[in-house]
Design a protein around this motif. Structure first.
Motif, PDB file in Angstrom:
ATOM      1  N   MET A  60       0.711  -1.010  -0.299  1.00 22.17           N
ATOM      2  CA  MET A  60       0.483   0.260  -0.131  1.00 22.17           C
ATOM      3  C   MET A  60       1.308   1.027  -0.257  1.00 22.17           C
ATOM      4  O   MET A  60       0.405   2.158  -0.533  1.00 22.17           O
ATOM      5  CB  MET A  60      -0.859   0.135   1.240  1.00 22.17           C
ATOM      6  CG  MET A  60      -2.283  -0.560   1.507  1.00 22.17           C
ATOM      7  SD  MET A  60      -2.458  -1.362   2.642  1.00 22.17           S
ATOM      8  CE  MET A  60      -3.467   0.281   2.456  1.00 22.17           C
ATOM      9  N   ILE A  61       1.845   1.003   0.746  1.00 25.62           N
ATOM     10  CA  ILE A  61       2.455   2.820   0.666  1.00 25.62           C
ATOM     11  C   ILE A  61       3.133   2.950  -0.451  1.00 25.62           C
ATOM     12  O   ILE A  61       4.014   3.437  -0.786  1.00 25.62           O
ATOM     13  CB  ILE A  61       3.694   2.539   1.694  1.00 25.62           C
ATOM     14  CG1 ILE A  61       3.262   2.606   3.252  1.00 25.62           C
ATOM     15  CG2 ILE A  61       4.670   3.118   1.822  1.00 25.62           C
ATOM     16  CD1 ILE A  61       4.016   2.729   4.132  1.00 25.62           C
ATOM     17  N   SER A  62       4.097   1.496  -1.310  1.00 26.43           N
ATOM     18  CA  SER A  62       4.156   1.730  -2.372  1.00 26.43           C
ATOM     19  C   SER A  62       3.409   2.080  -3.874  1.00 26.43           C
ATOM     20  O   SER A  62       4.011   2.426  -4.433  1.00 26.43           O
ATOM     21  CB  SER A  62       4.481   0.243  -3.114  1.00 26.43           C
ATOM     22  OG  SER A  62       6.036  -0.169  -1.624  1.00 26.43           O
ATOM     23  N   THR A  63       2.559   1.109  -4.142  1.00 26.73           N
ATOM     24  CA  THR A  63       0.986   2.214  -4.209  1.00 26.73           C
ATOM     25  C   THR A  63       0.784   3.381  -4.205  1.00 26.73           C
ATOM     26  O   THR A  63       1.011   4.554  -5.220  1.00 26.73           O
ATOM     27  CB  THR A  63       0.267   1.068  -4.078  1.00 26.73           C
ATOM     28  OG1 THR A  63       0.421  -0.024  -4.605  1.00 26.73           O
ATOM     29  CG2 THR A  63      -0.667   1.741  -5.464  1.00 26.73           C
ATOM     30  N   VAL A  64       0.650   3.979  -2.928  1.00 23.08           N
ATOM     31  CA  VAL A  64       0.932   5.957  -2.404  1.00 23.08           C
ATOM     32  C   VAL A  64       1.609   6.427  -3.232  1.00 23.08           C
ATOM     33  O   VAL A  64       1.841   7.084  -3.912  1.00 23.08           O
ATOM     34  CB  VAL A  64       0.029   5.498  -1.016  1.00 23.08           C
ATOM     35  CG1 VAL A  64       0.587   7.337  -0.579  1.00 23.08           C
ATOM     36  CG2 VAL A  64      -1.285   4.802  -0.792  1.00 23.08           C
ATOM     37  N   THR A  65       3.173   5.602  -2.870  1.00 24.17           N
ATOM     38  CA  THR A  65       4.198   6.287  -3.588  1.00 24.17           C
ATOM     39  C   THR A  65       4.311   6.651  -4.743  1.00 24.17           C
ATOM     40  O   THR A  65       4.669   7.688  -5.401  1.00 24.17           O
ATOM     41  CB  THR A  65       5.415   5.841  -3.029  1.00 24.17           C
ATOM     42  OG1 THR A  65       5.628   5.958  -1.655  1.00 24.17           O
ATOM     43  CG2 THR A  65       6.811   6.409  -3.504  1.00 24.17           C
ATOM     44  N   LEU A  97      -7.232   0.335  -3.846  1.00 24.24           N
ATOM     45  CA  LEU A  97      -8.716  -0.135  -3.701  1.00 24.24           C
ATOM     46  C   LEU A  97      -8.501  -1.346  -2.807  1.00 24.24           C
ATOM     47  O   LEU A  97      -9.633  -1.907  -2.172  1.00 24.24           O
ATOM     48  CB  LEU A  97      -9.634   0.376  -4.202  1.00 24.24           C
ATOM     49  CG  LEU A  97      -9.624   1.851  -4.006  1.00 24.24           C
ATOM     50  CD1 LEU A  97     -10.616   2.007  -4.899  1.00 24.24           C
ATOM     51  CD2 LEU A  97     -10.332   1.875  -2.231  1.00 24.24           C
ATOM     52  N   PHE A  98      -7.895  -2.691  -3.955  1.00 22.81           N
ATOM     53  CA  PHE A  98      -8.050  -4.052  -3.421  1.00 22.81           C
ATOM     54  C   PHE A  98      -7.268  -4.335  -2.245  1.00 22.81           C
ATOM     55  O   PHE A  98      -8.181  -4.832  -1.376  1.00 22.81           O
ATOM     56  CB  PHE A  98      -7.341  -4.253  -4.589  1.00 22.81           C
ATOM     57  CG  PHE A  98      -6.506  -5.816  -4.186  1.00 22.81           C
ATOM     58  CD1 PHE A  98      -8.255  -7.147  -4.780  1.00 22.81           C
ATOM     59  CD2 PHE A  98      -5.384  -7.066  -3.705  1.00 22.81           C
ATOM     60  CE1 PHE A  98      -7.872  -7.975  -4.312  1.00 22.81           C
ATOM     61  CE2 PHE A  98      -6.178  -7.968  -4.101  1.00 22.81           C
ATOM     62  CZ  PHE A  98      -6.658  -8.695  -3.923  1.00 22.81           C
ATOM     63  N   HIS A  99      -6.242  -4.042  -1.380  1.00 23.19           N
ATOM     64  CA  HIS A  99      -6.087  -3.343   0.139  1.00 23.19           C
ATOM     65  C   HIS A  99      -7.271  -3.099   0.799  1.00 23.19           C
ATOM     66  O   HIS A  99      -6.695  -3.005   2.360  1.00 23.19           O
ATOM     67  CB  HIS A  99      -4.635  -3.481   0.100  1.00 23.19           C
ATOM     68  CG  HIS A  99      -3.727  -4.094  -0.381  1.00 23.19           C
ATOM     69  ND1 HIS A  99      -3.596  -5.690  -0.547  1.00 23.19           N
ATOM     70  CD2 HIS A  99      -3.726  -3.933  -1.518  1.00 23.19           C
ATOM     71  CE1 HIS A  99      -2.451  -6.346  -1.749  1.00 23.19           C
ATOM     72  NE2 HIS A  99      -2.577  -5.214  -1.968  1.00 23.19           N
ATOM     73  N   GLN A 100      -7.768  -2.018   0.757  1.00 22.55           N
ATOM     74  CA  GLN A 100      -8.146  -1.646   1.239  1.00 22.55           C
ATOM     75  C   GLN A 100      -9.531  -2.082   1.705  1.00 22.55           C
ATOM     76  O   GLN A 100     -10.669  -2.996   0.931  1.00 22.55           O
ATOM     77  CB  GLN A 100      -9.104   0.052   1.180  1.00 22.55           C
ATOM     78  CG  GLN A 100      -7.875   1.136   1.631  1.00 22.55           C
ATOM     79  CD  GLN A 100      -7.449   1.871   2.877  1.00 22.55           C
ATOM     80  OE1 GLN A 100      -8.198   1.213   3.334  1.00 22.55           O
ATOM     81  NE2 GLN A 100      -6.318   2.425   2.137  1.00 22.55           N
ATOM     82  N   ILE A 165      -1.863   4.059   6.630  1.00 24.78           N
ATOM     83  CA  ILE A 165      -1.382   3.415   6.893  1.00 24.78           C
ATOM     84  C   ILE A 165      -0.533   2.036   7.451  1.00 24.78           C
ATOM     85  O   ILE A 165      -0.689   1.936   8.654  1.00 24.78           O
ATOM     86  CB  ILE A 165      -0.413   2.655   5.227  1.00 24.78           C
ATOM     87  CG1 ILE A 165      -1.595   3.162   4.777  1.00 24.78           C
ATOM     88  CG2 ILE A 165       0.098   1.153   5.729  1.00 24.78           C
ATOM     89  CD1 ILE A 165      -0.876   3.551   2.977  1.00 24.78           C
ATOM     90  N   VAL A 166       0.524   3.234   8.418  1.00 27.63           N
ATOM     91  CA  VAL A 166       1.397   3.014  10.008  1.00 27.63           C
ATOM     92  C   VAL A 166       0.503   3.185  10.692  1.00 27.63           C
ATOM     93  O   VAL A 166       1.040   1.818  11.301  1.00 27.63           O
ATOM     94  CB  VAL A 166       2.456   4.117   9.671  1.00 27.63           C
ATOM     95  CG1 VAL A 166       3.333   3.630  10.696  1.00 27.63           C
ATOM     96  CG2 VAL A 166       3.223   3.924   8.752  1.00 27.63           C
TER      97      VAL A 166
END
Length: 177
Positions: A60-65, A97-100, A165-166
């Motif tokens: 998720m952090i990688s996708t947001v970055t 969104l897949f991970h939310q 996320i964190v």
């Protein structure tokens, strides 16, 4: 078909170079910070953010970055926003969104996608208008204000998403005095 795919990848080559330079810059900065590491400073908080996260949170952090960098690249480099940029932005949003799992986050993320795409399209339309008709100061001012708003919005959203996320995936607690 193969020609179309190769042409579209060629259009994204500047983003890939931008992303590569960002990663190299990040490695150099983090390498320097590791060499300057001290247990008595506030750097522990920076290093501790990514420690202990599960695979889902790291994705998720990688996708947001990646989406953050893609949006900055679009606003500063792309002259037109086409289907390819919309597909990449939608793909990165769908991976996130897949991970939310919460409906509130999904609704907010979809609204965020619409706002980001609308801001990109408005910048593209204004820039193309100025290139076709001519540069007017009022249009340049509007374009500059939209770009400034968009950069601030994307930076805020990025920091907020990483924070969520964190906090969601870690045992971060406030110390009680």
């Amino acid at each position: 078909m193969l020609r179309t795919i190769s042409y579209q990848l060629l259009n994204l080559s500047s983003f890939l170079l931008f992303f590569l330079f960002f990663l190299i810059f990040l490695v150099v900065i983090l390498n320097y910070l590791v060499k300057q590491f001290d247990f008595k400073t506030d750097k522990m908080k920076l290093y501790g953010i990514l420690l202990g996260l599960n695979d889902k949170a790291i994705i998720m952090i990688s996708t947001v970055t990646c989406r953050f960098l893609f949006l900055l690249w679009c606003i500063f480099y792309c002259k037109t926003i086409g289907r390819l940029e919309a597909i990449v932005l939608a793909g990165l949003t769908m991976i996130y969104l897949f991970h939310q799992l919460r409906l509130r986050h999904i609704c907010f993320e979809l609204l965020n996608f619409v706002v980001q795409y609308a801001a990109l399209m408005s910048c593209s339309i204004l820039l193309n208008y100025m290139l076709d008709v001519g540069v007017e100061y009022s249009m340049m001012l509007i374009l500059l204000l939209i770009i400034m708003f968009f950069v601030v919005y994307v930076c805020y959203y990025y920091v907020r998403a990483v924070h969520d996320i964190v906090i969601k995936n870690k045992y971060v607690r406030k110390e009680r005095l």
